[in-house]
Design a protein around this motif. Structure first.
Motif, PDB file in Angstrom:
ATOM      1  N   ALA A  27      34.358 -29.917 -35.870  1.00  0.00           N
ATOM      2  CA  ALA A  27      35.383 -30.877 -35.657  1.00  0.00           C
ATOM      3  C   ALA A  27      34.799 -32.280 -35.917  1.00  0.00           C
ATOM      4  O   ALA A  27      35.348 -33.238 -36.527  1.00  0.00           O
ATOM      5  N   GLY A  28      33.450 -32.441 -35.452  1.00  0.00           N
ATOM      6  CA  GLY A  28      32.790 -33.632 -35.911  1.00  0.00           C
ATOM      7  C   GLY A  28      32.699 -33.647 -37.266  1.00  0.00           C
ATOM      8  O   GLY A  28      32.868 -35.035 -37.775  1.00  0.00           O
ATOM      9  N   LEU A  30      34.905 -32.773 -39.584  1.00  0.00           N
ATOM     10  CA  LEU A  30      36.198 -33.085 -39.934  1.00  0.00           C
ATOM     11  C   LEU A  30      36.466 -34.567 -39.764  1.00  0.00           C
ATOM     12  O   LEU A  30      37.223 -35.159 -40.675  1.00  0.00           O
ATOM     13  N   LEU A  31      36.224 -35.099 -38.522  1.00  0.00           N
ATOM     14  CA  LEU A  31      36.445 -36.270 -38.005  1.00  0.00           C
ATOM     15  C   LEU A  31      35.851 -37.331 -38.977  1.00  0.00           C
ATOM     16  O   LEU A  31      36.433 -38.541 -39.086  1.00  0.00           O
ATOM     17  N   THR A  32      34.379 -37.187 -39.605  1.00  0.00           N
ATOM     18  CA  THR A  32      34.027 -37.966 -40.251  1.00  0.00           C
ATOM     19  C   THR A  32      34.249 -37.925 -41.867  1.00  0.00           C
ATOM     20  O   THR A  32      33.766 -38.388 -42.562  1.00  0.00           O
ATOM     21  N   GLY A  33      35.075 -37.098 -42.114  1.00  0.00           N
ATOM     22  CA  GLY A  33      35.731 -36.667 -43.452  1.00  0.00           C
ATOM     23  C   GLY A  33      34.950 -35.899 -44.226  1.00  0.00           C
ATOM     24  O   GLY A  33      35.002 -35.787 -45.471  1.00  0.00           O
ATOM     25  N   ARG A  34      34.037 -35.128 -43.832  1.00  0.00           N
ATOM     26  CA  ARG A  34      33.073 -34.223 -44.582  1.00  0.00           C
ATOM     27  C   ARG A  34      33.356 -32.842 -44.489  1.00  0.00           C
ATOM     28  O   ARG A  34      32.905 -31.996 -43.606  1.00  0.00           O
ATOM     29  N   TRP A  35      34.713 -32.504 -45.041  1.00  0.00           N
ATOM     30  CA  TRP A  35      35.341 -31.250 -44.890  1.00  0.00           C
ATOM     31  C   TRP A  35      34.556 -30.165 -45.420  1.00  0.00           C
ATOM     32  O   TRP A  35      34.625 -29.168 -45.173  1.00  0.00           O
ATOM     33  N   ALA A  38      32.094 -28.977 -42.772  1.00  0.00           N
ATOM     34  CA  ALA A  38      32.930 -28.143 -41.922  1.00  0.00           C
ATOM     35  C   ALA A  38      33.395 -26.983 -42.344  1.00  0.00           C
ATOM     36  O   ALA A  38      33.255 -25.964 -41.580  1.00  0.00           O
TER      37      ALA A  38
END
Length: 366
Positions: A27-28, A30-35, A38
């Motif tokens: 989740a962290g 994903l929140l920073t945009g590094r899918w 993730a």
């Protein structure tokens, strides 16, 4: 018993804590945009769960081999084909380790798994060009050998699981055939057009052929051929549905070699069972052929491409061809045709003033 129960509870508690930590980490990212990171965490956690049980390993091998395309790149450290083949090798090798006590490491199976790599080594020694070409040539064959060894041993000891996997794949192929029909009707390959690492693996190459989940029409045609034969061999409940769906996918793929292979296999199957041929079977064959032709020929109007719309933008993965000619290195390298030659200076322009008195008047040109 109480001690054993306490240990099991401790393992379950640690597993829950580990799972919660992985969820928070994904989740962290994903929140920073590094899918991509993730996705890597999710895949790693799933593989860790799979590696704890040999039956899960067998299921994972088939799912990865038939459901993960090798024509798209989501951030693999190397070529997608080699990355997925390495994952399959690790799964099969760990599955053999878990089954070592049960199987006793049979020498015949081990020799069969090492036969292909041994042939590659011998061929490389005859045409010696260094260690690297041999290593590159042996590695895929070693992976395929260990993978075939693992699947053969699992099928020999646990036929029920392998049969369940085969049945699940035939019904999974029905959904893939529906997706293939959408691809040919809409003239687009969703996901593959966005993440393909080469433009030849996009619908810009040939949008009239379906690729299913394989990313390439030849690979999908081979998959559809295999699923037709597997469904026809198992003949479970409603077996004619996966047979018809994969015949549709086989035609939509446009893979002529798969067509020939299917016809030859069906001909051999009928030849070996010609005594079981009945009018009911012939009627079912005619019905399957009619439904297949209808599904291939009919295209829903809502899925047809809009010919009046602007041309689609090329995929970022596709190399953009430059149509402009290269600029010259210096202006003096390519003289302009209108410029005068240095060896022949231009004649002076005639004066517009009247001639002086007594000066000869030039004759007019004839």
């Amino acid at each position: 018993m109480r001690v054993l129960a306490d240990r099991i509870r401790g393992v379950e508690r640690r597993g829950r804590y580990l799972g919660l930590g992985l969820v928070v980490l994904a989740a962290g990212f994903l929140l920073t945009g590094r899918w991509q990171l993730a996705l890597g965490v999710a895949v790693g956690a799933l593989l860790g769960w799979v590696l704890t049980d040999p039956v899960r390993i067998t299921w994972a091998v088939f799912v990865i081999a038939f459901a993960v395309p090798v024509t798209i790149d989501v951030g693999y450290p190397t070529n997608p084909s080699y990355a997925l083949l390495l994952v399959l090798f690790l799964l099969a090798a760990w599955g053999r380790v878990l089954r070592a006590e049960r199987d006793g490491w049979p020498p015949k199976a081990l020799a069969a798994a090492l036969l292909l790599p041994a042939c590659a080594v011998l061929a490389g020694l005859v045409h010696w060009h260094g260690v690297k070409p041999i290593a590159v040539g042996v590695a895929p064959l070693l992976c395929f050998g260990v993978l075939a060894w693992h699947l053969a041993e699992e099928a020999r000891h646990d036929r029920r699981t392998v049969r369940r996997i085969a049945e699940a794949l035939t019904w999974f192929s029905v959904a893939v055939a529906v997706f293939a029909k959408y691809q040919t009707a809409s003239r687009s390959w969703p996901i593959f057009d966005q993440f393909a690492y080469d433009w030849t693996y996009t619908s810009a190459f040939d949008a009239t052929r379906a690729v299913g989940l394989s990313g390439h029409p030849i690979i999908y045609g081979t998959f559809a051929m295999a699923m037709v034969l597997v469904a026809l061999t198992l003949r479970g409940r409603f077996w004619y549905v996966p047979v018809t769906a994969n015949l549709v996918g086989l035609v939509l793929s446009g893979t002529r070699s798969a067509w020939v292979g299917t016809v030859l296999a069906l001909g051999l199957w009928l030849f070996l069972q010609w005594r079981k041929v009945s009018w009911r079977g012939l009627g079912a064959t005619a019905a399957v052929a009619a439904v297949t032709f209808t599904l291939v020929a009919v295209n829903p109007p809502a899925l047809r491409p809009d010919t009046t719309a602007a041309a689609p933008t090329p995929s970022p993965a596709a190399p953009a061809a430059s149509s402009a000619a290269p600029a010259p290195e210096s202006p003096a390298a390519t003289p302009s045709p209108a410029a005068p030659s240095p060896a022949a200076p231009a004649p002076p322009a005639a004066s517009s003033l009247p001639p002086e008195p007594g000066a000869p008047v030039p004759a007019a040109p004839t």
